[in-house]
Write a protein that holds these residues in place. Structure first.
Motif, PDB file in Angstrom:
ATOM      1  N   SER A   1      35.679  -7.468  63.072  1.00 18.72           N
ATOM      2  CA  SER A   1      34.797  -7.629  64.223  1.00 18.72           C
ATOM      3  C   SER A   1      35.516  -7.276  65.516  1.00 18.72           C
ATOM      4  O   SER A   1      36.745  -7.318  65.604  1.00 18.72           O
ATOM      5  CB  SER A   1      34.279  -9.076  64.296  1.00 18.72           C
ATOM      6  OG  SER A   1      35.369  -9.983  64.352  1.00 18.72           O
ATOM      7  N   ALA A   2      34.732  -6.927  66.521  1.00 19.85           N
ATOM      8  CA  ALA A   2      35.238  -6.675  67.872  1.00 19.85           C
ATOM      9  C   ALA A   2      34.102  -6.934  68.846  1.00 19.85           C
ATOM     10  O   ALA A   2      32.930  -6.990  68.455  1.00 19.85           O
ATOM     11  CB  ALA A   2      35.749  -5.241  68.017  1.00 19.85           C
ATOM     12  N   ILE A   3      34.461  -7.097  70.110  1.00 13.51           N
ATOM     13  CA  ILE A   3      33.450  -7.326  71.132  1.00 13.51           C
ATOM     14  C   ILE A   3      33.666  -6.351  72.278  1.00 13.51           C
ATOM     15  O   ILE A   3      34.812  -6.020  72.616  1.00 13.51           O
ATOM     16  CB  ILE A   3      33.487  -8.789  71.639  1.00 13.51           C
ATOM     17  CG1 ILE A   3      32.222  -9.109  72.444  1.00 13.51           C
ATOM     18  CG2 ILE A   3      34.758  -9.085  72.422  1.00 13.51           C
ATOM     19  CD1 ILE A   3      31.976 -10.592  72.639  1.00 13.51           C
ATOM     20  N   VAL A   4      32.565  -5.841  72.835  1.00 13.94           N
ATOM     21  CA  VAL A   4      32.647  -4.936  73.993  1.00 13.94           C
ATOM     22  C   VAL A   4      31.569  -5.336  74.997  1.00 13.94           C
ATOM     23  O   VAL A   4      30.520  -5.863  74.617  1.00 13.94           O
ATOM     24  CB  VAL A   4      32.457  -3.458  73.593  1.00 13.94           C
ATOM     25  CG1 VAL A   4      33.550  -2.994  72.642  1.00 13.94           C
ATOM     26  CG2 VAL A   4      31.095  -3.215  72.996  1.00 13.94           C
ATOM     27  N   PRO A   5      31.818  -5.087  76.270  1.00 19.59           N
ATOM     28  CA  PRO A   5      30.761  -5.324  77.266  1.00 19.59           C
ATOM     29  C   PRO A   5      29.582  -4.388  77.020  1.00 19.59           C
ATOM     30  O   PRO A   5      29.746  -3.274  76.514  1.00 19.59           O
ATOM     31  CB  PRO A   5      31.450  -5.010  78.597  1.00 19.59           C
ATOM     32  CG  PRO A   5      32.916  -5.065  78.307  1.00 19.59           C
ATOM     33  CD  PRO A   5      33.075  -4.632  76.886  1.00 19.59           C
ATOM     34  N   VAL A   6      28.389  -4.822  77.397  1.00 16.89           N
ATOM     35  CA  VAL A   6      27.183  -4.029  77.174  1.00 16.89           C
ATOM     36  C   VAL A   6      27.302  -2.646  77.811  1.00 16.89           C
ATOM     37  O   VAL A   6      26.930  -1.637  77.205  1.00 16.89           O
ATOM     38  CB  VAL A   6      25.936  -4.767  77.713  1.00 16.89           C
ATOM     39  CG1 VAL A   6      24.750  -3.831  77.816  1.00 16.89           C
ATOM     40  CG2 VAL A   6      25.584  -5.935  76.799  1.00 16.89           C
ATOM     41  N   ASN A   7      27.827  -2.577  79.042  1.00 19.34           N
ATOM     42  CA  ASN A   7      27.901  -1.273  79.709  1.00 19.34           C
ATOM     43  C   ASN A   7      28.870  -0.329  79.022  1.00 19.34           C
ATOM     44  O   ASN A   7      28.673   0.894  79.011  1.00 19.34           O
ATOM     45  CB  ASN A   7      28.258  -1.443  81.191  1.00 19.34           C
ATOM     46  CG  ASN A   7      29.642  -2.020  81.402  1.00 19.34           C
ATOM     47  OD1 ASN A   7      30.117  -2.813  80.602  1.00 19.34           O
ATOM     48  ND2 ASN A   7      30.288  -1.636  82.479  1.00 19.34           N
ATOM     49  N   GLU A   8      29.928  -0.843  78.390  1.00 20.17           N
ATOM     50  CA  GLU A   8      30.849   0.006  77.638  1.00 20.17           C
ATOM     51  C   GLU A   8      30.221   0.440  76.306  1.00 20.17           C
ATOM     52  O   GLU A   8      30.445   1.559  75.836  1.00 20.17           O
ATOM     53  CB  GLU A   8      32.167  -0.726  77.377  1.00 20.17           C
ATOM     54  CG  GLU A   8      32.951  -1.078  78.615  1.00 20.17           C
ATOM     55  CD  GLU A   8      33.598   0.124  79.292  1.00 20.17           C
ATOM     56  OE1 GLU A   8      33.570   1.221  78.709  1.00 20.17           O
ATOM     57  OE2 GLU A   8      34.120  -0.047  80.407  1.00 20.17           O
ATOM     58  N   PHE A   9      29.429  -0.447  75.716  1.00 24.37           N
ATOM     59  CA  PHE A   9      28.800  -0.109  74.437  1.00 24.37           C
ATOM     60  C   PHE A   9      27.922   1.132  74.578  1.00 24.37           C
ATOM     61  O   PHE A   9      27.904   1.997  73.692  1.00 24.37           O
ATOM     62  CB  PHE A   9      27.960  -1.290  73.939  1.00 24.37           C
ATOM     63  CG  PHE A   9      27.210  -0.973  72.676  1.00 24.37           C
ATOM     64  CD1 PHE A   9      27.844  -0.998  71.448  1.00 24.37           C
ATOM     65  CD2 PHE A   9      25.870  -0.610  72.722  1.00 24.37           C
ATOM     66  CE1 PHE A   9      27.160  -0.670  70.285  1.00 24.37           C
ATOM     67  CE2 PHE A   9      25.178  -0.280  71.576  1.00 24.37           C
ATOM     68  CZ  PHE A   9      25.820  -0.319  70.348  1.00 24.37           C
ATOM     69  N   SER A  10      27.218   1.248  75.666  1.00 28.98           N
ATOM     70  CA  SER A  10      26.295   2.370  75.855  1.00 28.98           C
ATOM     71  C   SER A  10      27.000   3.702  76.080  1.00 28.98           C
ATOM     72  O   SER A  10      26.354   4.748  76.138  1.00 28.98           O
ATOM     73  CB  SER A  10      25.355   2.077  77.031  1.00 28.98           C
ATOM     74  OG  SER A  10      24.515   0.981  76.723  1.00 28.98           O
ATOM     75  N   LYS A  11      28.335   3.692  76.180  1.00 28.57           N
ATOM     76  CA  LYS A  11      29.113   4.922  76.357  1.00 28.57           C
ATOM     77  C   LYS A  11      29.680   5.432  75.035  1.00 28.57           C
ATOM     78  O   LYS A  11      30.436   6.405  75.020  1.00 28.57           O
ATOM     79  CB  LYS A  11      30.262   4.688  77.337  1.00 28.57           C
ATOM     80  CG  LYS A  11      29.834   4.219  78.719  1.00 28.57           C
ATOM     81  CD  LYS A  11      31.045   3.860  79.562  1.00 28.57           C
ATOM     82  CE  LYS A  11      30.642   3.238  80.899  1.00 28.57           C
ATOM     83  NZ  LYS A  11      31.833   2.809  81.677  1.00 28.57           N
ATOM     84  N   GLY A  12      29.315   4.790  73.924  1.00 29.43           N
ATOM     85  CA  GLY A  12      29.918   5.113  72.646  1.00 29.43           C
ATOM     86  C   GLY A  12      29.094   6.056  71.784  1.00 29.43           C
ATOM     87  O   GLY A  12      28.036   6.558  72.188  1.00 29.43           O
ATOM     88  N   VAL A  13      29.594   6.292  70.576  1.00 28.13           N
ATOM     89  CA  VAL A  13      28.940   7.160  69.606  1.00 28.13           C
ATOM     90  C   VAL A  13      29.008   6.504  68.225  1.00 28.13           C
ATOM     91  O   VAL A  13      30.046   5.955  67.845  1.00 28.13           O
ATOM     92  CB  VAL A  13      29.625   8.550  69.530  1.00 28.13           C
ATOM     93  CG1 VAL A  13      28.966   9.430  68.472  1.00 28.13           C
ATOM     94  CG2 VAL A  13      29.593   9.234  70.882  1.00 28.13           C
TER      95      VAL A  13
END
Length: 301
Positions: free
Chosen positions: A221-233
């Motif tokens: 598991s890992a956690i990321v901020p919502v705004n960083e999540f939307s920059k992923g693939v």
């Protein structure tokens, strides 16, 4: 703590102590244990460089010399200053847990302070020709026909996406460097997949959702901020070929601006949440965001 079977508790203690060598680190930890009323055998296990400025020391503490169970101790040192000590207590050593709870002064971790810290730190990466393959819980063999992704938590919609659903969605191709928190990088990795912003648009997170807690088929598991999540693939292809299982296939996440531990392999579940929650490495003191440009390797506050 269902994510960490066998672990009763992890005690995370920010400190600020100057040291010169391993013996200084060991003496400091011995003092902390004695301050909690604990006697036993403390042994140095190993240390490794995390980037160019940080060293991670590992020690073991046994309350009884002949015991099989031990408390795992991780000491994070930046330059010549011990910044953090973590005590990982197994379920069999509940008495040690009680002693640490009464003997340590531990404040509640506030990720917002680390998120607001913007000072960039010079910390060089070493470039290597091929990624080091990590699988802390082994490589799960999930066939594309069996793979699906759940979206849950603070969202208007809770879609379940199967592999064939992703294949039909618009895909993006990226060529970018991959950065591991331990200090190595690989240049110009070619990946193709579905941008995470499209998943966010499908799910429609509620305004109070601030974090995305991510789980893989191996329970990593890992956690990321919502705004960083939307920059992923959501990656399906590496180069011109389907993503290999060793690299997280059939589908893994990848966040170009974050260290690799955030890019969960064999991704299975996304939970949008308002509350911060440690993932596999965050519970060991790693940063809540992990942004490469700021060298966000470990928690500071």
């Amino acid at each position: 703590m269902e994510e960490w079977p066998g672990i009763l508790a992890v005690y995370d203690c920010p400190v600020n102590v100057v040291f010169n060598d391993v013996e200084d680190v060991k003496s400091f930890v011995e003092g902390v244990l004695k301050g909690a009323g604990l006697e036993g055998v403390l042994e140095f296990s190993s240390n490794e460089a995390i980037g160019s400025r940080t060293v991670l020391f590992r020690l073991h503490f046994k309350p009884v010399a002949s015991a099989r169970e031990y408390v795992g101790i991780r000491v994070v040192a930046v330059d010549n200053v011990v910044a953090r000590v973590l005590f990982v207590v197994p379920r069999e050593l509940e008495s040690v847990s009680r002693a640490l709870e009464s003997g340590l002064t531990i404040g509640r971790y506030n990720p917002d302070k680390d998120m607001n810290e913007t000072t960039q730190v010079a910390d060089q990466q070493v470039y290597i020709p091929y990624p080091v393959i990590y699988a802390v819980r082994g490589v799960p063999r999930v066939q594309p026909s069996e793979w699906y992704l759940e979206v849950a938590g603070l969202v208007e919609n809770s879609p379940i996406l199967h592999y064939n659903d992703l294949v039909k969605m618009p895909m993006a191709s990226i060529t970018t460097d991959f950065h591991c928190v331990t200090g190595w990088s690989v240049r110009s990795v070619r990946l193709r997949g579905v941008e995470t912003r499209l998943v966010t648009e499908l799910a429609k997170p509620l305004k109070e959702a601030r974090w995305v807690y991510i789980t893989g088929y191996d329970s990593y598991s890992a956690i990321v901020p919502v705004n960083e999540f939307s920059k992923g693939v959501l990656v399906l292809y590496m180069g011109d070929k389907p993503l290999p299982p060793e690299h997280g296939g059939p589908v893994r996440l990848f966040f170009p601006g974050l260290y690799g531990w955030k890019s969960v392999k064999w991704v299975k579940r996304l939970e949008f949440t308002s509350e911060y929650r440690d993932g596999y490495w965050e519970v060991m003191g790693y940063h809540p965001r992990g942004r490469v440009e700021n060298s966000e390797r470990f928690k500071r506050f």
